[in-house]
Design a protein around this motif. Structure first.
Motif, PDB file in Angstrom:
ATOM      1  N   TYR A  32     -33.077  -9.865  89.734  1.00  0.00           N
ATOM      2  CA  TYR A  32     -33.370 -10.823  90.467  1.00  0.00           C
ATOM      3  C   TYR A  32     -34.074 -11.889  89.043  1.00  0.00           C
ATOM      4  O   TYR A  32     -33.549 -12.382  88.792  1.00  0.00           O
ATOM      5  CB  TYR A  32     -34.562 -10.266  90.735  1.00  0.00           C
ATOM      6  CG  TYR A  32     -35.882 -11.358  91.286  1.00  0.00           C
ATOM      7  CD1 TYR A  32     -36.071 -12.336  92.013  1.00  0.00           C
ATOM      8  CD2 TYR A  32     -36.734 -11.516  89.808  1.00  0.00           C
ATOM      9  CE1 TYR A  32     -36.910 -12.966  92.010  1.00  0.00           C
ATOM     10  CE2 TYR A  32     -38.187 -12.820  90.248  1.00  0.00           C
ATOM     11  CZ  TYR A  32     -37.599 -13.401  91.519  1.00  0.00           C
ATOM     12  OH  TYR A  32     -38.798 -14.333  91.382  1.00  0.00           O
ATOM     13  N   ASP A  33     -34.271 -10.944  87.935  1.00  0.00           N
ATOM     14  CA  ASP A  33     -35.010 -11.694  86.537  1.00  0.00           C
ATOM     15  C   ASP A  33     -33.421 -12.953  86.235  1.00  0.00           C
ATOM     16  O   ASP A  33     -33.491 -14.325  85.847  1.00  0.00           O
ATOM     17  CB  ASP A  33     -34.591 -10.938  85.073  1.00  0.00           C
ATOM     18  CG  ASP A  33     -36.086 -10.197  85.617  1.00  0.00           C
ATOM     19  OD1 ASP A  33     -36.959 -10.926  86.695  1.00  0.00           O
ATOM     20  OD2 ASP A  33     -36.302  -9.378  84.730  1.00  0.00           O
ATOM     21  N   VAL A  34     -31.664 -12.001  86.163  1.00  0.00           N
ATOM     22  CA  VAL A  34     -31.345 -12.809  85.704  1.00  0.00           C
ATOM     23  C   VAL A  34     -30.554 -13.651  86.323  1.00  0.00           C
ATOM     24  O   VAL A  34     -29.503 -14.917  85.998  1.00  0.00           O
ATOM     25  CB  VAL A  34     -29.763 -11.702  85.354  1.00  0.00           C
ATOM     26  CG1 VAL A  34     -28.814 -12.380  85.093  1.00  0.00           C
ATOM     27  CG2 VAL A  34     -30.191 -10.630  84.013  1.00  0.00           C
ATOM     28  N   GLU A  35     -30.941 -13.443  87.794  1.00  0.00           N
ATOM     29  CA  GLU A  35     -30.419 -14.685  89.263  1.00  0.00           C
ATOM     30  C   GLU A  35     -30.964 -15.977  88.667  1.00  0.00           C
ATOM     31  O   GLU A  35     -30.701 -16.779  89.069  1.00  0.00           O
ATOM     32  CB  GLU A  35     -31.146 -14.311  90.306  1.00  0.00           C
ATOM     33  CG  GLU A  35     -30.438 -15.355  91.204  1.00  0.00           C
ATOM     34  CD  GLU A  35     -31.102 -15.068  92.505  1.00  0.00           C
ATOM     35  OE1 GLU A  35     -30.895 -15.367  93.864  1.00  0.00           O
ATOM     36  OE2 GLU A  35     -31.666 -14.278  92.846  1.00  0.00           O
ATOM     37  N   GLN A  36     -32.149 -15.749  87.833  1.00  0.00           N
ATOM     38  CA  GLN A  36     -33.557 -16.682  87.864  1.00  0.00           C
ATOM     39  C   GLN A  36     -32.845 -18.307  86.340  1.00  0.00           C
ATOM     40  O   GLN A  36     -32.991 -18.800  86.380  1.00  0.00           O
ATOM     41  CB  GLN A  36     -34.754 -16.335  87.338  1.00  0.00           C
ATOM     42  CG  GLN A  36     -35.400 -15.269  88.108  1.00  0.00           C
ATOM     43  CD  GLN A  36     -35.399 -16.274  90.100  1.00  0.00           C
ATOM     44  OE1 GLN A  36     -35.793 -17.594  90.106  1.00  0.00           O
ATOM     45  NE2 GLN A  36     -34.911 -15.853  90.889  1.00  0.00           N
ATOM     46  N   LYS A  37     -32.280 -17.414  85.640  1.00  0.00           N
ATOM     47  CA  LYS A  37     -31.313 -17.678  84.545  1.00  0.00           C
ATOM     48  C   LYS A  37     -30.239 -18.729  84.898  1.00  0.00           C
ATOM     49  O   LYS A  37     -29.610 -19.715  84.276  1.00  0.00           O
ATOM     50  CB  LYS A  37     -30.928 -17.104  83.149  1.00  0.00           C
ATOM     51  CG  LYS A  37     -32.002 -16.180  82.693  1.00  0.00           C
ATOM     52  CD  LYS A  37     -31.683 -14.846  82.200  1.00  0.00           C
ATOM     53  CE  LYS A  37     -32.740 -13.698  81.646  1.00  0.00           C
ATOM     54  NZ  LYS A  37     -31.830 -12.922  80.454  1.00  0.00           N
TER      55      LYS A  37
END
Length: 150
Positions: A32-37
Motif C-alpha cells: 500500500y505504501d509503495v503504491e502511494q509513491k
C-alpha cells in the motif's frame, strides 16, 4: 484502503506461524505504501518479495501439518497451490503493464484473513498437540543422552 491491522483472532497459538502471518500483513501494508509513491520498480520488488515469502510460509505450514499428521493437509496444500497460481497471474498482469496493485492488495487482505481464521485455525490444535508431544519426546531424548554420554 488503509493499513491492515493485526487482530487477536488471527493468532493460531503457534508462535512461528503467527510471526510469519504478521510479516505477510506488514508486506501487504508495504505494498500500500509503495503504491502511494507510484514507483513501478519498487512495486515489482515488493510483489516478488511478497510472493516468495508467501510460498516459503506455505511450505513451512505444510511441513508442520504433515509432520503432525493433520488429516486435511493435502486439501490445505491444494488451497495454497491455487492461491499461489492466482497471485502469479497478478504478477504476470503487472509485468504486462496492468495496474493490479489495489486489486491484488484487496484480494490478499480478504484471502489472508479468511484463510487464517478458517483453514489455519483448523490445523492449529493438531500441530500444537504434535509440537507438545515432540517437546516431551525431546526431553526424554535429552535425558537419555545425558545419562549415556554425560
Amino acid at each position: 484502503m488503509a493499513h491492515l491491522v493485526w487482530q487477536d483472532d488471527l493468532n493460531t497459538g503457534i508462535e512461528e506461524v503467527d510471526n510469519q502471518h504478521r510479516r505477510i500483513v506488514e508486506m501487504i501494508n508495504h505494498l500500500y505504501d509503495v503504491e502511494q509513491k507510484d514507483d513501478k520498480e519498487e512495486l515489482r520488488k515488493v510483489l516478488v518479495d511478497l510472493v516468495d515469502y508467501t510460498q516459503s510460509h506455505f511450505a513451512f505450514e505444510e511441513t508442520l501439518m504433515e509432520e503432525a499428521g493433520y488429516r486435511f493437509s493435502r486439501a490445505h496444500k491444494k488451497v495454497h497451490e491455487l492461491f499461489i497460481r492466482r497471485v502469479e497471474e497478478y504478477r504476470m498482469r503487472f509485468d504486462a503493464g496492468e495496474n493490479i496493485v489495489q486489486e491484488l492488495r484487496d484480494t490478499l487482505t480478504r484471502w489472508l484473513l479468511s484463510h487464517i481464521r478458517n483453514e489455519d485455525a483448523a490445523y492449529a490444535e493438531t500441530v500444537k498437540a504434535s509440537m507438545n508431544a515432540l517437546s516431551t519426546d525431546q526431553g526424554w531424548l535429552s535425558r537419555s543422552l545425558k545419562k549415556f554420554f554425560g
